[in-house]
Design an enzyme around this catalytic site. Structure first.
Site, PDB file in Angstrom:
ATOM      1  N   SER A   2       0.822  -1.205   0.000  1.00  0.00           N
ATOM      2  CA  SER A   2       0.000   0.000   0.000  1.00  0.00           C
ATOM      3  C   SER A   2       0.857   1.256   0.000  1.00  0.00           C
ATOM      4  O   SER A   2       1.975   1.260   0.543  1.00  0.00           O
ATOM      5  CB  SER A   2      -0.896   0.013   1.242  1.00  0.00           C
ATOM      6  OG  SER A   2      -1.508   1.268   1.436  1.00  0.00           O
ATOM      7  N   TYR A  43      -2.304  -0.186  10.030  1.00  0.00           N
ATOM      8  CA  TYR A  43      -2.479  -0.726   8.679  1.00  0.00           C
ATOM      9  C   TYR A  43      -1.188  -0.606   7.882  1.00  0.00           C
ATOM     10  O   TYR A  43      -0.717  -1.577   7.270  1.00  0.00           O
ATOM     11  CB  TYR A  43      -3.617   0.011   7.970  1.00  0.00           C
ATOM     12  CG  TYR A  43      -3.721  -0.322   6.500  1.00  0.00           C
ATOM     13  CD1 TYR A  43      -4.043  -1.616   6.092  1.00  0.00           C
ATOM     14  CD2 TYR A  43      -3.496   0.640   5.520  1.00  0.00           C
ATOM     15  CE1 TYR A  43      -4.141  -1.939   4.738  1.00  0.00           C
ATOM     16  CE2 TYR A  43      -3.587   0.334   4.170  1.00  0.00           C
ATOM     17  CZ  TYR A  43      -3.907  -0.955   3.788  1.00  0.00           C
ATOM     18  OH  TYR A  43      -3.987  -1.271   2.463  1.00  0.00           O
TER      19      TYR A  43
END
Length: 353
Positions: A141, A166
């Site tokens: 990501s 995350y």
């Protein structure tokens, strides 16, 4: 060719399976997904139904869906032993920066334990001299860049300062994959996705969430007082990048010490054109009106609220895709207006407004 796609009912996973069925002359695909209720499961059902229709149109290929969690080590072991995939595309993950602040357990289970299970299964796919997995492609990501000030973000940049759990789990995936590539000669490629959007996307993403709120007459919050910029990347561009990458694994070779040089790579996949959030909202509202999702006289100004930055957010995301262009001759290029127009048209149809 046998391909395992985890997170196959997810936004990227489902679109990847659809394109593989359309483009590969003969392919056997197994998809696995836990079908959790992090967001509206009906959208996942819709994606799976689209895959079933596409699979029926390609009788030379096979498609099988398994409902299950990649954190289930026994299930993953059985799946690899029975199917023996040539390529593994790991897209299963608990996504979302803000959700990780309030529900960290979900990220540890899926993004760390689940990914570990995939790596272990890839490792043991070579047992007893078997050819095993030829390429592991996995989702990373843009969040790994954290609060980096240098833009555009390059895969050569240090990413040691995540600002959310995350992001930390995604950076951990890259580190774990590197270790397994080094120790067990597993060709692996990580893909850092930048703000993926499009039809049948994730309702927790801004463009979808804004639309849901505006339909209900609720106000939308624009963070950092509108001074954020995001590198919005259309889903078809993301899938094109994934397919090109999965067909060319990093080369296995030995170093001067006789040990494997890790067959490991990481690429950005982004549009390389960050958009200001206020401009993004302006385009979104124009396309929602054009698609008939919202009435022409809708008062957007009355439904916009400029607020401070949220914890875990960053002011800008901006992908340097030079290595992707160099190695695969591809860079995402779908204009934001084109992508949001397709989303608005899908939204109108899906919710039968």
């Amino acid at each position: 060719m046998k391909i395992l796609v985890t997170g196959a009912a997810g936004f990227i996973g489902a679109n990847l399976v659809l394109q593989l069925l359309k483009r590969e002359p003969k392919v056997d695909i197994i998809g696995i997904d836990s079908l959790n209720d992090y967001y509206d499961p009906s959208i996942k059902d819709y994606r799976l139904a689209e895959i079933e229709k596409e699979a029926a149109a390609h009788p030379d290929s096979t498609w099988q869906f398994i409902k299950g969690n990649i954190a289930d080590n026994e299930l993953i072991g059985q799946l690899f032993a029975g199917f023996k995939p040539d390529i593994v595309v790991n897209l299963a993950a608990q996504a979302g920066v803000r959700y990780s602040i309030t529900n960290p357990d979900a990220y540890i289970e899926s993004n760390l334990i689940g990914f570990y299970n995939i790596l272990e299964a890839c490792r043991h796919s070579y047992d007893n001299g078997a050819d095993g997995v030829q390429h592991l492609v996995y989702a990373s990501s843009s969040s790994v860049y954290g609060s980096n000030k240098k833009v555009p973000y390059s895969t050569d940049d240090k990413v040691d300062n995540p600002v959310s759990l995350y992001a930390a789990t995604k950076k951990s995936n890259e580190l774990m994959a590197h270790a397994y590539s080094k120790l067990y000669d597993i060709p692996s490629t990580g893909l850092r996705f930048f703000t993926v959007y499009g039809p049948a996307g994730r309702p927790d993403m801004a463009y979808f969430g804004f639309t849901n709120k505006l339909i209900k007459g609720e106000s939308i919050k624009i963070f950092n007082y509108g001074n954020c910029r995001r590198d919005f990347t259309y889903i078809d561009d993301i899938v094109e990048g994934v397919i090109r990458v999965m067909h060319r694994a990093p080369e296995r070779r030995k170093g001067e010490d006789g040990l494997p040089v890790p067959p490991y790579a990481v690429y950005n996949i982004g549009n390389s054109n960050p958009e200001n959030l206020l401009d993004f909202v302006q385009i979104l509202q124009e396309e929602l009106i054009a698609a008939g999702v919202l009435p022409t006289e809708y008062d957007f100004d009355a439904h916009k609220e400029l607020v401070a930055m949220q914890p875990g957010d960053v002011p800008v995301t901006y992908a340097d895709t030079t290595p992707l262009e160099r190695d695969f001759g591809f860079r995402p290029s779908t204009p934001l207006r084109t992508g949001l127009r397709r989303f608005a048209q899908w939204y109108k149809q899906f919710y039968t407004l």
